[in-house]
Write a protein that holds these residues in place. Structure first.
Motif, PDB file in Angstrom:
ATOM      1  N   ARG B 117      -0.498  16.868 -13.154  1.00 54.42           N
ATOM      2  CA  ARG B 117      -1.100  16.861 -14.485  1.00 54.42           C
ATOM      3  C   ARG B 117      -2.456  16.178 -14.541  1.00 54.42           C
ATOM      4  O   ARG B 117      -3.384  16.711 -15.145  1.00 54.42           O
ATOM      5  CB  ARG B 117      -0.134  16.186 -15.464  1.00 54.42           C
ATOM      6  N   VAL B 118      -2.561  14.997 -13.912  1.00 50.63           N
ATOM      7  CA  VAL B 118      -3.811  14.255 -14.017  1.00 50.63           C
ATOM      8  C   VAL B 118      -4.953  15.026 -13.369  1.00 50.63           C
ATOM      9  O   VAL B 118      -6.040  15.174 -13.951  1.00 50.63           O
ATOM     10  CB  VAL B 118      -3.667  12.857 -13.380  1.00 50.63           C
ATOM     11  N   ALA B 119      -4.714  15.562 -12.171  1.00 49.47           N
ATOM     12  CA  ALA B 119      -5.753  16.296 -11.463  1.00 49.47           C
ATOM     13  C   ALA B 119      -6.184  17.526 -12.255  1.00 49.47           C
ATOM     14  O   ALA B 119      -7.381  17.825 -12.401  1.00 49.47           O
ATOM     15  CB  ALA B 119      -5.246  16.710 -10.081  1.00 49.47           C
ATOM     16  N   GLU B 120      -5.208  18.222 -12.808  1.00 42.13           N
ATOM     17  CA  GLU B 120      -5.492  19.432 -13.583  1.00 42.13           C
ATOM     18  C   GLU B 120      -6.284  19.069 -14.847  1.00 42.13           C
ATOM     19  O   GLU B 120      -7.266  19.741 -15.184  1.00 42.13           O
ATOM     20  CB  GLU B 120      -4.159  20.095 -13.944  1.00 42.13           C
ATOM     21  N   ALA B 121      -5.862  17.985 -15.504  1.00 39.97           N
ATOM     22  CA  ALA B 121      -6.556  17.553 -16.723  1.00 39.97           C
ATOM     23  C   ALA B 121      -8.004  17.201 -16.401  1.00 39.97           C
ATOM     24  O   ALA B 121      -8.921  17.533 -17.158  1.00 39.97           O
ATOM     25  CB  ALA B 121      -5.836  16.365 -17.343  1.00 39.97           C
ATOM     26  N   PHE B 122      -8.203  16.556 -15.273  1.00 39.05           N
ATOM     27  CA  PHE B 122      -9.558  16.171 -14.896  1.00 39.05           C
ATOM     28  C   PHE B 122     -10.429  17.407 -14.678  1.00 39.05           C
ATOM     29  O   PHE B 122     -11.581  17.463 -15.103  1.00 39.05           O
ATOM     30  CB  PHE B 122      -9.533  15.306 -13.630  1.00 39.05           C
ATOM     31  N   LYS B 123      -9.867  18.413 -14.025  1.00 38.03           N
ATOM     32  CA  LYS B 123     -10.610  19.659 -13.785  1.00 38.03           C
ATOM     33  C   LYS B 123     -11.069  20.287 -15.092  1.00 38.03           C
ATOM     34  O   LYS B 123     -12.208  20.738 -15.231  1.00 38.03           O
ATOM     35  CB  LYS B 123      -9.701  20.650 -13.041  1.00 38.03           C
ATOM     36  N   ILE B 124     -10.166  20.287 -16.058  1.00 44.48           N
ATOM     37  CA  ILE B 124     -10.493  20.917 -17.339  1.00 44.48           C
ATOM     38  C   ILE B 124     -11.554  20.106 -18.083  1.00 44.48           C
ATOM     39  O   ILE B 124     -12.488  20.656 -18.658  1.00 44.48           O
ATOM     40  CB  ILE B 124      -9.221  21.082 -18.189  1.00 44.48           C
ATOM     41  N   LEU B 125     -11.421  18.771 -18.009  1.00 47.73           N
ATOM     42  CA  LEU B 125     -12.419  17.920 -18.670  1.00 47.73           C
ATOM     43  C   LEU B 125     -13.785  18.115 -18.034  1.00 47.73           C
ATOM     44  O   LEU B 125     -14.812  18.072 -18.702  1.00 47.73           O
ATOM     45  CB  LEU B 125     -11.981  16.454 -18.604  1.00 47.73           C
ATOM     46  N   GLN B 126     -13.778  18.333 -16.730  1.00 46.39           N
ATOM     47  CA  GLN B 126     -15.022  18.583 -16.016  1.00 46.39           C
ATOM     48  C   GLN B 126     -15.688  19.860 -16.545  1.00 46.39           C
ATOM     49  O   GLN B 126     -16.899  19.914 -16.720  1.00 46.39           O
ATOM     50  CB  GLN B 126     -14.713  18.764 -14.541  1.00 46.39           C
ATOM     51  N   MET B 127     -14.865  20.848 -16.784  1.00 41.96           N
ATOM     52  CA  MET B 127     -15.383  22.135 -17.221  1.00 41.96           C
ATOM     53  C   MET B 127     -16.146  22.014 -18.535  1.00 41.96           C
ATOM     54  O   MET B 127     -17.124  22.721 -18.759  1.00 41.96           O
ATOM     55  CB  MET B 127     -14.217  23.099 -17.392  1.00 41.96           C
ATOM     56  N   VAL B 128     -15.682  21.136 -19.430  1.00 39.21           N
ATOM     57  CA  VAL B 128     -16.378  20.994 -20.707  1.00 39.21           C
ATOM     58  C   VAL B 128     -17.349  19.805 -20.688  1.00 39.21           C
ATOM     59  O   VAL B 128     -17.902  19.441 -21.720  1.00 39.21           O
ATOM     60  CB  VAL B 128     -15.388  20.829 -21.885  1.00 39.21           C
ATOM     61  N   GLY B 129     -17.527  19.197 -19.524  1.00 36.48           N
ATOM     62  CA  GLY B 129     -18.516  18.126 -19.412  1.00 36.48           C
ATOM     63  C   GLY B 129     -18.044  16.779 -19.927  1.00 36.48           C
ATOM     64  O   GLY B 129     -18.845  15.944 -20.326  1.00 36.48           O
ATOM     65  N   LEU B 130     -16.736  16.542 -19.913  1.00 39.02           N
ATOM     66  CA  LEU B 130     -16.224  15.254 -20.391  1.00 39.02           C
ATOM     67  C   LEU B 130     -15.648  14.402 -19.255  1.00 39.02           C
ATOM     68  O   LEU B 130     -14.885  13.472 -19.511  1.00 39.02           O
ATOM     69  CB  LEU B 130     -15.146  15.481 -21.454  1.00 39.02           C
ATOM     70  N   GLU B 131     -16.011  14.709 -18.009  1.00 35.29           N
ATOM     71  CA  GLU B 131     -15.387  14.003 -16.892  1.00 35.29           C
ATOM     72  C   GLU B 131     -15.704  12.512 -16.905  1.00 35.29           C
ATOM     73  O   GLU B 131     -14.963  11.712 -16.337  1.00 35.29           O
ATOM     74  CB  GLU B 131     -15.782  14.634 -15.554  1.00 35.29           C
ATOM     75  N   GLY B 132     -16.774  12.112 -17.602  1.00 41.25           N
ATOM     76  CA  GLY B 132     -17.104  10.685 -17.665  1.00 41.25           C
ATOM     77  C   GLY B 132     -16.360   9.944 -18.765  1.00 41.25           C
ATOM     78  O   GLY B 132     -16.505   8.738 -18.921  1.00 41.25           O
ATOM     79  N   LYS B 133     -15.576  10.661 -19.550  1.00 40.99           N
ATOM     80  CA  LYS B 133     -14.958  10.035 -20.731  1.00 40.99           C
ATOM     81  C   LYS B 133     -13.438  10.094 -20.673  1.00 40.99           C
ATOM     82  O   LYS B 133     -12.781   9.955 -21.706  1.00 40.99           O
ATOM     83  CB  LYS B 133     -15.415  10.781 -21.994  1.00 40.99           C
ATOM     84  N   THR B 134     -12.879  10.278 -19.491  1.00 39.70           N
ATOM     85  CA  THR B 134     -11.442  10.542 -19.407  1.00 39.70           C
ATOM     86  C   THR B 134     -10.605   9.448 -20.055  1.00 39.70           C
ATOM     87  O   THR B 134      -9.592   9.734 -20.669  1.00 39.70           O
ATOM     88  CB  THR B 134     -10.998  10.683 -17.937  1.00 39.70           C
ATOM     89  N   ASN B 135     -11.035   8.194 -19.910  1.00 41.38           N
ATOM     90  CA  ASN B 135     -10.219   7.104 -20.441  1.00 41.38           C
ATOM     91  C   ASN B 135     -10.679   6.595 -21.795  1.00 41.38           C
ATOM     92  O   ASN B 135     -10.243   5.553 -22.246  1.00 41.38           O
ATOM     93  CB  ASN B 135     -10.177   5.948 -19.444  1.00 41.38           C
TER      94      ASN B 135
END
Lengths: 320, 250
Positions: B117-135
């Motif tokens: 789940r975490v890895a998949e969620a990160f991939k999706i956040l990356q796609m919309v440009g939110l990888e720096g805001k995960t937490n």
């Protein structure tokens, strides 16, 4: 890891307490652990899921009465406790259907009404419950075993609460708290989860109710369905901080300490204090003690960050 | 016309108001369809009906040959239709990561296993440009980030159709350009997009077909170029000359 070891250490110290000669401390910790278990189990519904269940003490009372009645029938303690928590869980499942059709203040009011409902029943079902006079259970000094049993239930509740928070179920409860409608349209089985949360939170409450009455050898409607036992766990959870495990612990210790000093000097003042604390909390500390600017970094530095925020999601600046 | 998603003669009545009146819409796979219209035209109502949160008074929604109106939003979501909200509704006190994880854990027909789940969620956040805001807690994000988070949460459910409800309104030109790029990326992954939008520039840039609603009635349909020249559309948006002459002070 630090997180678990701190609690294991704390529990070892508490378990050693009776052998160190603190007999008053044992009584005090016993009552504290009962309150703490109530506050922590309340928090699964009230904190994780965001439904303020003012009637949480109903489960405590049901557990106490069931245990008392069965003990008097000659059943042993474990059978009585088993029956107590099965009955409470069944009751929780039963009432969850009508109750969870309500939200917000309406839910809180309905659950509060539930206490009166059960209290009126206990007062009037005189043959079963002894009416307003209450019932006594077989006498005996059970302080020490009761103490260990409550410590055990409290520890089990902590493990339960922690694993709920880290599970998919917990994630679902959080989403219900934030926006139930959106949660539902994203596939969270909201009705099932709400019912399940209530059932899970009823179990520890009914168990400590049973152990409490076994130790005190007396139960009356006032002592288990009274305003104080209804409100104090909720105040503890809210004062400490809802939605995180360490919140109810901090709240329970704080309130019990304050009570300890006030009770002896100003009787009944603590009831007025609950009201005052509740108002002040809403105004100045909506996230509870553990989320204030001064306390949270301190807890995190101790390596207990996991206890303050399960998913690193609570921002101290925002909460205070 | 393809049988991917079809709205057949949908009407919705709220009390005495007909929010939608006999609206039919057919969407081809992998396309971007725009729904435009003045305020109160029934665009969001149409979305609520497609996503299952509202029942149509008459008519039905068919997705891949299956009638989905009446199934309820959760089942529609699992079948592959996800949405964002016009007024953003992320799970406020949860982190961006958790918001997406809820989509992963609950919104799919086959939920993503806990470990992935975490890895998949990160991939999706990356796609919309939110990888720096995960937490970061969702409520601390800016409007554009919240809108992107809503897209991410919808994407987490592995949708075949994504419903975007005014996803660029309230954003500045730079943010709009970025969002348009994101939407194009999403379409490239084979996801069909239906978007309600007020900003015509975005509709013109993205949509292959546009449906125009006014007072719940479908007044035009076609390519964006055809639609903006349609007389009924122009009248709905800026009124007609006759109106102006009859009521000079209106």
């Amino acid at each position: 890891m630090v997180f678990y070891s701190v609690f294991v250490l704390l529990w070892i110290i508490l378990a050693a307490l009776p052998w160190l000669g603190f007999s008053y401390g044992v009584v005090w910790i016993f009552l504290l652990a009962v309150s703490f278990t109530l506050a922590l189990s309340y928090d699964i519904v009230g904190g994780y899921m965001g439904y303020m269940n003012l009637g949480h003490s109903t489960f405590f009372g049901l557990g106490a009465y069931t245990t008392a009645i069965l003990l008097n029938q000659g059943f042993n303690l474990f059978t009585s406790l088993l029956a107590a928590f099965l009955l409470a869980a069944f009751f929780a499942a039963l009432i969850s259907y009508p109750l969870f059709r309500l939200r917000g203040a309406y839910f809180a009011l309905a659950t509060f009404g539930l206490i009166s409902l059960i209290e009126v029943l206990t007062v009037n079902l005189r043959d079963l419950t002894g009416g307003s006079g209450g019932i006594s259970t077989p006498p005996g000094n059970h302080m020490l075993p009761a103490y260990y049993m409550v410590l055990g239930v409290a520890a089990a509740t902590m493990v339960l609460s922690h694993s709920v928070a880290r599970s998919k179920f917990g994630l679902g409860l959080f989403s219900i708290r934030e926006d139930e409608e959106v949660a539902q349209s994203f596939g969270v089985p909201t009705s099932l989860y709400k019912g399940l949360a209530l059932v899970i939170s009823s179990v520890p409450a009914s168990l400590v109710g049973g152990i409490y009455v076994w130790n005190m050898t007396y139960v009356s409607p006032e002592s288990v369905f009274g305003l104080e036992i209804a409100l104090s766990p909720i105040i503890m959870a809210m004062l400490g901080g809802t939605g995180v495990m360490i919140g109810p612990l901090v709240g329970a210790v704080f309130i019990t300490l304050v009570q300890e000093f006030l009770w002896t000097k100003v009787p009944y003042f603590h009831l007025a204090m609950y009201g005052t604390v509740l108002v002040l909390l809403g105004l100045f500390m909506p996230g509870g003690i553990v989320r204030t600017r001064w306390v949270k970094p301190f807890i995190q530095r101790l390596g207990l960050g996991e206890a303050v925020e399960y998913f690193k999601n609570v921002d101290a600046e925002r909460m205070s | 016309m393809s049988r991917f998603l079809e709205c057949r003669k949908i009407s919705k009545v709220f009390g005495g108001i007909k929010a939608l009146n006999n609206v039919s819409l057919s969407v081809a796979p992998h396309s971007i369809v725009g729904v435009i219209g003045p305020n109160g035209a029934g665009k969001t109502t149409l979305f609520n009906i497609i996503s299952g949160s509202l029942l149509p008074s008459t008519g039905e929604v068919i997705f891949k040959g299956k009638r989905i109106s009446g199934m309820g939003p959760a089942r529609v979501c699992r079948l592959g239709i996800a949405r964002t909200y016009q007024l953003v509704r992320p799970f406020n006190s949860l982190s961006a990561m958790e918001n997406v994880m809820i989509g992963l854990a609950f919104g799919r027909a086959e939920p993503v296993a806990r470990r992935a789940r975490v890895a998949e969620a990160f991939k999706i956040l990356q796609m919309v440009g939110l990888e720096g805001k995960t937490n970061h807690a969702a409520e601390g994000l800016t409007l554009v980030e919240k809108k992107h988070l809503e897209i991410a949460r919808a994407l987490a459910t592995a949708p075949q159709i994504l419903l975007l409800d005014e996803v660029v309104s309230g954003l500045n030109p730079t943010e709009i350009t970025r969002t348009v790029d994101t939407i194009k990326q999403i379409q490239k992954r084979g996801i069909t997009i239906i978007m309600v939008e007020h900003i015509l520039k975005v509709v013109m840039a993205l949509c292959e077909r546009v449906v125009v609603l006014n007072y719940g009635v479908q007044i035009a349909e076609g390519t964006p170029e055809q639609v903006v020249l349609d007389e009924a559309v122009i009248e709905a948006y800026i009124g007609s000359f006759e109106d102006a002459e009859e009521k000079p002070h209106a």
